[in-house]
Scaffold this motif. Structure first.
Motif, mmCIF file in Angstrom:
data_model
loop_
_atom_site.group_PDB
_atom_site.id
_atom_site.type_symbol
_atom_site.label_atom_id
_atom_site.label_comp_id
_atom_site.label_asym_id
_atom_site.label_seq_id
_atom_site.Cartn_x
_atom_site.Cartn_y
_atom_site.Cartn_z
ATOM 1 N N VAL A 77 21.356 -11.470 88.959
ATOM 2 C CA VAL A 77 22.175 -12.239 87.752
ATOM 3 C C VAL A 77 23.566 -11.557 87.492
ATOM 4 C CG1 VAL A 77 22.063 -12.305 85.137
ATOM 5 C CG2 VAL A 77 19.948 -12.437 86.459
ATOM 6 N N TYR A 78 23.457 -10.302 87.931
ATOM 7 C CA TYR A 78 25.194 -9.457 87.706
ATOM 8 C C TYR A 78 25.932 -10.138 89.024
ATOM 9 C CZ TYR A 78 28.623 -5.962 87.387
ATOM 10 O OH TYR A 78 29.636 -5.259 87.434
ATOM 11 N N ARG A 79 25.086 -10.287 90.128
ATOM 12 C CA ARG A 79 25.883 -10.840 91.212
ATOM 13 C C ARG A 79 26.379 -12.403 91.227
ATOM 14 N NH1 ARG A 79 21.666 -12.440 95.405
ATOM 15 N NH2 ARG A 79 21.552 -10.189 95.036
ATOM 16 N N ALA A 80 25.918 -13.111 90.254
ATOM 17 C CA ALA A 80 26.386 -14.416 90.006
ATOM 18 C C ALA A 80 27.337 -14.364 89.176
ATOM 19 C CB ALA A 80 25.219 -15.184 89.328
ATOM 20 N N LYS A 81 27.455 -13.425 88.153
ATOM 21 C CA LYS A 81 28.601 -13.191 87.309
ATOM 22 C C LYS A 81 30.018 -12.736 87.743
ATOM 23 C CE LYS A 81 29.960 -10.649 83.267
ATOM 24 N NZ LYS A 81 29.476 -9.417 82.180
ATOM 25 N N VAL A 82 29.534 -11.653 88.808
ATOM 26 C CA VAL A 82 30.753 -11.104 89.785
ATOM 27 C C VAL A 82 31.337 -12.184 90.492
ATOM 28 C CG1 VAL A 82 31.439 -9.578 91.518
ATOM 29 C CG2 VAL A 82 30.131 -8.837 89.156
ATOM 30 N N ARG A 83 30.489 -13.030 91.075
ATOM 31 C CA ARG A 83 30.837 -14.014 91.962
ATOM 32 C C ARG A 83 31.676 -15.060 91.548
ATOM 33 N NH1 ARG A 83 28.676 -15.074 97.860
ATOM 34 N NH2 ARG A 83 30.332 -16.717 98.424
ATOM 35 N N ALA A 84 31.301 -15.518 90.355
ATOM 36 C CA ALA A 84 31.955 -16.486 89.567
ATOM 37 C C ALA A 84 33.412 -16.117 89.322
ATOM 38 C CB ALA A 84 31.009 -16.802 88.147
ATOM 39 N N ILE A 85 33.434 -14.653 88.516
ATOM 40 C CA ILE A 85 34.703 -14.212 88.307
ATOM 41 C C ILE A 85 35.698 -14.146 89.700
ATOM 42 C CG2 ILE A 85 35.922 -12.285 87.397
ATOM 43 C CD1 ILE A 85 33.483 -11.618 85.598
ATOM 44 N N TRP A 86 35.006 -13.744 90.605
ATOM 45 C CA TRP A 86 35.804 -13.608 91.974
ATOM 46 C C TRP A 86 36.438 -15.112 92.461
ATOM 47 C CZ3 TRP A 86 34.187 -15.836 96.915
ATOM 48 C CH2 TRP A 86 35.202 -15.395 98.001
ATOM 49 N N GLU A 87 35.520 -15.953 92.199
ATOM 50 C CA GLU A 87 35.755 -17.328 92.998
ATOM 51 C C GLU A 87 37.083 -17.660 91.918
ATOM 52 O OE1 GLU A 87 32.322 -19.613 92.567
ATOM 53 O OE2 GLU A 87 31.616 -18.884 94.414
ATOM 54 N N GLU A 88 37.065 -17.577 90.663
ATOM 55 C CA GLU A 88 38.012 -17.894 89.836
ATOM 56 C C GLU A 88 39.433 -17.414 89.992
ATOM 57 O OE1 GLU A 88 39.282 -17.587 84.888
ATOM 58 O OE2 GLU A 88 37.318 -17.155 85.706
ATOM 59 N N ARG A 89 39.230 -15.713 90.415
ATOM 60 C CA ARG A 89 40.545 -15.157 90.582
ATOM 61 C C ARG A 89 41.186 -15.613 92.082
ATOM 62 N NH1 ARG A 89 40.961 -10.735 86.961
ATOM 63 N NH2 ARG A 89 39.914 -11.264 85.214
ATOM 64 N N VAL A 90 40.171 -15.948 92.807
ATOM 65 C CA VAL A 90 40.586 -16.472 94.281
ATOM 66 C C VAL A 90 41.423 -17.456 94.275
ATOM 67 C CG1 VAL A 90 39.828 -17.380 96.482
ATOM 68 C CG2 VAL A 90 38.826 -15.109 95.683
ATOM 69 N N LEU A 91 40.842 -18.562 93.366
ATOM 70 C CA LEU A 91 41.507 -19.692 93.260
ATOM 71 C C LEU A 91 42.704 -19.555 92.574
ATOM 72 C CD1 LEU A 91 41.292 -22.815 93.430
ATOM 73 C CD2 LEU A 91 40.184 -22.833 90.987
ATOM 74 N N THR A 92 42.854 -18.875 91.663
ATOM 75 C CA THR A 92 44.196 -18.432 90.875
ATOM 76 C C THR A 92 45.165 -17.835 92.037
ATOM 77 O OG1 THR A 92 43.170 -18.185 88.915
ATOM 78 C CG2 THR A 92 45.147 -17.263 89.232
ATOM 79 N N ALA A 93 44.807 -16.904 92.676
ATOM 80 C CA ALA A 93 45.678 -16.398 93.769
ATOM 81 C C ALA A 93 46.027 -17.293 94.769
ATOM 82 C CB ALA A 93 44.734 -14.910 94.370
#
Length: 309
Positions: A77-93
């Motif tokens: 559950v925590y992994r999915a949450k972190v991954r979603a944030i990571w994917e959002e930040r990667v896209l922005t970057a």
């Protein structure tokens, strides 16, 4: 954050990413924060010494992104949450070729420990650069300050502030009945006068430990001040709370306290009140319980007395 910005700027200005096999790694290893460099396909090309010192993982451990996420975030559950944030930040970057704001996450290290890190990401040309700043000590300090703010130093119980915070939360909204007990140690002044304040402290600690052994999880025992204690019993009606109060009274009376000279037999008086959502709040419930406590004192002490519903 200045530290992250300065580090990112150094990659651009000095062109360190052009040479990952020569002089650049020697410079990057001097950074006091963890650093990771991925290509645009998110294959890790480089980690510095601070990264390995921080997490315990080397380059081979994190070469594949999917495996890295599974290892360092074992809770799905925590992994999915972190991954979603990571994917959002990667896209922005990737879109803006700039750094994202730092955010914190808890990482499972190779030795099995958990660390809280502040994470930054920036795209620099054909690379993604990640910075990891260990903020575990800051969180530990904040947690300790929070614990101290809510704990009675002598007995280790919840203090008055914590009692009122929990009690007020239990009184909100639709809820189960809430019973409240308040008790103090009979003739406690005589204990201090006759045996000294150190003995009085020993009595307080012993009574707290005795009562704590009887109460269940979710039942809050607090030292409200001096020799007065309070107990919150969520979900307990008057009859059930009276039964708990009697158990507490008997247990304290039957457990002599081993002072230096001789065992000391003490008793407690207990007042109680039950709320079924018709009262004026926690203060009103506590006042009813206190009045019942005074009635128990007037009845001869070593008594349980409950307010009328």
């Amino acid at each position: 954050m200045p530290l992250a910005g300065d580090a990112f700027d150094s990659f651009t200005q000095l062109g360190l990413l052009r040479d990952l096999s020569g002089f650049a790694p020697k410079i990057l290893d001097l950074l006091p924060i963890g650093l990771q460099i991925d290509n645009l396909e998110h294959h890790t090309l480089y980690v510095n010494r601070s990264f390995t010192a921080l997490f315990g993982y080397g380059l081979k451990d994190i070469e594949y992104n999917d495996l890295w996420f599974e290892v360092v975030y074992p809770d799905p559950v925590y992994r999915a949450k972190v991954r979603a944030i990571w994917e959002e930040r990667v896209l922005t970057a990737a879109e803006f070729d700039t750094s994202s704001d730092g955010y914190e996450r808890t990482v499972r290290c190779k030795d099995g420990s958990d660390k809280v890190v502040e994470f930054h990401i920036r795209r620099v040309g054909d690379y993604f650069v990640y910075l990891y700043i260990d903020v575990s000590s800051r969180h530990a300090l904040a947690g300790e300050l929070q614990r101290l703010a809510h704990t009675d130093e002598l007995t280790g119980l919840a203090n008055s502030r914590c009692f009122f915070e929990i009690g007020s939360a239990l009184m909100r909204g639709d809820r189960l009945p809430l019973s409240l007990l308040t008790f103090d140690i009979d003739h406690f002044k005589a204990v201090n006068d006759g045996h000294g304040h150190a003995a009085g402290d020993q009595v307080l600690v012993a009574v707290a430990a005795c009562c704590r052994r009887i109460l269940a999880e979710g039942q809050t025992l607090a030292r409200l001040g001096g020799e007065e204690f309070g107990i919150l019993l969520p979900g307990y009606d008057k009859r059930q709370a009276q039964a708990i109060a009697e158990r507490l009274r008997r247990a304290v009376a039957e457990e002599p306290i081993p002072l230096a000279v001789e065992p000391l037999h003490i008793t407690i008086s207990i007042g109680g009140a039950c709320d079924r959502q018709q009262s004026g709040g926690l203060d009103a419930l506590l006042l009813r319980a206190d009045r019942a406590l005074y009635a128990a004192k007037r009845a001869g002490r070593d008594q349980v007395c409950f307010a009328e519903s």
